[in-house]
Scaffold this motif. Structure first.
Motif, PDB file in Angstrom:
ATOM      1  N   SER A 291       1.187  -1.574  -0.058  1.00 27.22           N
ATOM      2  CA  SER A 291      -0.200  -0.062  -0.254  1.00 27.22           C
ATOM      3  C   SER A 291       0.381   1.039  -0.161  1.00 27.22           C
ATOM      4  O   SER A 291       0.566   2.410  -0.406  1.00 27.22           O
ATOM      5  CB  SER A 291      -1.141   0.120   1.136  1.00 27.22           C
ATOM      6  N   SER A 292       2.008   1.428   0.550  1.00 29.35           N
ATOM      7  CA  SER A 292       2.991   2.198   0.999  1.00 29.35           C
ATOM      8  C   SER A 292       3.804   2.433  -0.337  1.00 29.35           C
ATOM      9  O   SER A 292       3.363   3.960  -0.539  1.00 29.35           O
ATOM     10  CB  SER A 292       4.307   2.450   1.894  1.00 29.35           C
ATOM     11  N   ILE A 293       3.985   1.283  -0.861  1.00 28.03           N
ATOM     12  CA  ILE A 293       4.627   1.846  -2.459  1.00 28.03           C
ATOM     13  C   ILE A 293       3.165   2.621  -3.458  1.00 28.03           C
ATOM     14  O   ILE A 293       3.781   3.126  -4.016  1.00 28.03           O
ATOM     15  CB  ILE A 293       4.772   0.298  -3.152  1.00 28.03           C
ATOM     16  N   LEU A 294       1.661   1.981  -3.433  1.00 32.93           N
ATOM     17  CA  LEU A 294       1.178   2.608  -4.428  1.00 32.93           C
ATOM     18  C   LEU A 294       0.231   4.113  -3.759  1.00 32.93           C
ATOM     19  O   LEU A 294       0.955   5.255  -4.833  1.00 32.93           O
ATOM     20  CB  LEU A 294      -0.453   1.858  -4.011  1.00 32.93           C
ATOM     21  N   VAL A 295       1.116   4.355  -2.315  1.00 29.02           N
ATOM     22  CA  VAL A 295       0.829   5.968  -2.403  1.00 29.02           C
ATOM     23  C   VAL A 295       1.471   6.667  -2.390  1.00 29.02           C
ATOM     24  O   VAL A 295       1.266   7.874  -2.942  1.00 29.02           O
ATOM     25  CB  VAL A 295       0.372   5.851  -0.304  1.00 29.02           C
ATOM     26  N   ILE A 296       3.028   6.049  -2.664  1.00 31.20           N
ATOM     27  CA  ILE A 296       3.973   7.278  -2.467  1.00 31.20           C
ATOM     28  C   ILE A 296       4.133   7.118  -4.556  1.00 31.20           C
ATOM     29  O   ILE A 296       4.277   8.830  -4.670  1.00 31.20           O
ATOM     30  CB  ILE A 296       5.462   6.619  -1.956  1.00 31.20           C
ATOM     31  N   THR A 297       3.828   6.249  -5.077  1.00 28.54           N
ATOM     32  CA  THR A 297       3.271   6.452  -6.362  1.00 28.54           C
ATOM     33  C   THR A 297       2.338   7.596  -7.259  1.00 28.54           C
ATOM     34  O   THR A 297       2.952   8.787  -7.676  1.00 28.54           O
ATOM     35  CB  THR A 297       3.086   5.617  -7.135  1.00 28.54           C
ATOM     36  N   MET A 298       1.235   7.300  -6.187  1.00 34.52           N
ATOM     37  CA  MET A 298       0.270   8.330  -6.425  1.00 34.52           C
ATOM     38  C   MET A 298       0.721   9.632  -6.078  1.00 34.52           C
ATOM     39  O   MET A 298       0.480  10.991  -6.801  1.00 34.52           O
ATOM     40  CB  MET A 298      -1.210   8.366  -5.517  1.00 34.52           C
ATOM     41  N   LEU A 299       1.171   9.814  -4.995  1.00 32.94           N
ATOM     42  CA  LEU A 299       1.417  11.350  -4.483  1.00 32.94           C
ATOM     43  C   LEU A 299       3.053  12.288  -5.035  1.00 32.94           C
ATOM     44  O   LEU A 299       2.960  13.569  -5.932  1.00 32.94           O
ATOM     45  CB  LEU A 299       2.720  11.611  -2.629  1.00 32.94           C
TER      46      LEU A 299
END
Length: 343
Positions: free
Chosen positions: A297-305
């Motif tokens: 989930s963290s990787i997805l959030v960072i990518t979206m940011l």
């Protein structure tokens, strides 16, 4: 004369289409060689085929969600229709068709046809809705399909699952099926029909004012997405050899949707890259058991940011531009190195 001839050959070799075909053929030859010499174990082999299935699913959803700009959350429903249709046809015809490729083609055509009819029936009323309402309706469609599969036990064997499906999905069949589908989507989106669909995404009122039939093109995009999802379902059925209704639930639709968003809505290259990342990443994070989903989930959030439009945005991979970008980076590094050495 000779100089002109050499220039023509050079232009031919640098033609983006020739480069793309060469790149695709090279990838296949490398992967096929590794598989033939057993340098790829069974686990990685299954993951590679799964990546190709997810590429088909994500690029097909990209037609409706990325290029058309509509929120579709029931794509797993079309995948389920295709998977069960292909599986039933495959089981019935296996005694009469010995060739794996022919059996897959016949079954995939049946899966594509039924999924396309379902897309037409659902899309006609559904595309009158927009945004969240369309998303909720397609979500409901996916759940209806799952419940129908569960309750039609005389055909699908219900919640116990359908077994005995011939496992004929090899890497070459999956690879060239994926190449064919992605090529068809790419050519379609670069045709005048594809540009009409893109114009609807950008401004529906302006598109209608210049004579574009909004309903017709929305329906075409929706039906195409469902047809290719049916083929993805057929590939999944022949890879697994066993189907259960739970394989096509809401989470599967979300998984496909996340791949499209992460790669870039409106980018086939992005869908391919994110399919590779999101299939391999959870598998390699299994060693971190308790933290696996947190890291995922963290990787997805960072990518979206940092990449809110996805990894590729709406751009496609272009070898010529990639080569030029690499050359610019190398030139800058050389310049900095020379300046540092002079000081």
């Amino acid at each position: 004369m000779m100089k002109a001839k050499v220039k023509t050959i050079k232009e031919f070799l640098l033609d983006p289409r020739f480069v793309n075909y060469t790149l695709i053929a090279s990838i296949f030859i490398v992967m096929f060689t590794l598989i033939q010499f057993q340098l790829v174990n069974r686990y990685i082999y299954n993951l590679l085929v799964m990546v190709l299935i997810m590429i088909v699913m994500s690029t097909s959803l990209n037609i409706a969600t990325g290029f058309l700009g509509e929120l579709v959350l029931g794509h797993a429903g079309f995948m389920g229709i295709g998977a069960y249709t292909a599986a039933i046809i495959g089981i019935a015809l296996r005694p009469y068709i010995g060739a794996d490729l022919l059996l897959f083609v016949v079954s995939a055509i049946g899966a594509m046809t039924l999924a396309g009819i379902a897309g037409l029936l659902v899309g006609t009323p559904a595309l009158r809705l927009r945004g969240d309402y369309l998303g909720i309706m397609t979500l409901g469609f996916g759940e209806i399909v799952r419940n129908l599969i569960t309750n039609l036990s005389s055909i699908t064997n219900g919640a116990q699952g359908l077994a005995g499906i011939p496992r004929i999905m090899t890497f070459p069949i999956a690879f060239w099926t994926t190449v064919l589908i992605v090529s068809v989507i790419f050519l379609f989106m670069n045709s005048r029909h594809g540009r009409a669909i893109l114009s609807i995404r950008e401004d529906e009122i302006a598109s209608e004012s210049v004579g574009i039939n909004i309903t017709r093109y929305k329906l075409i995009a929706f039906v195409l997405a469902s047809m290719f999802a049916g083929i993805g379902g057929a590939m999944f059925a022949f890879k697994e050899g066993f189907l259960a209704p739970v394989s096509f639930n809401f989470l599967k639709s979300v998984e496909i949707f996340v791949i499209v968003v992460l790669g870039g809505m409106g980018s086939l290259s992005g869908s391919i890259v994110s399919s590779i990342v999101l299939v391999f990443l959870p598998e390699y994070l299994r060693d971190f058991k308790e933290y696996r989903y947190l890291l995922y989930s963290s990787i997805l959030v960072i990518t979206m940011l940092y990449r809110p439009k996805g990894l590729m945005g709406t751009k496609e991979f272009n070898f010529t531009q990639f080569k030029a970008s690499v050359s610019r980076v190398v030139t800058r590094l050389k310049t900095r190195f020379r300046k540092g050495r002079d000081h």
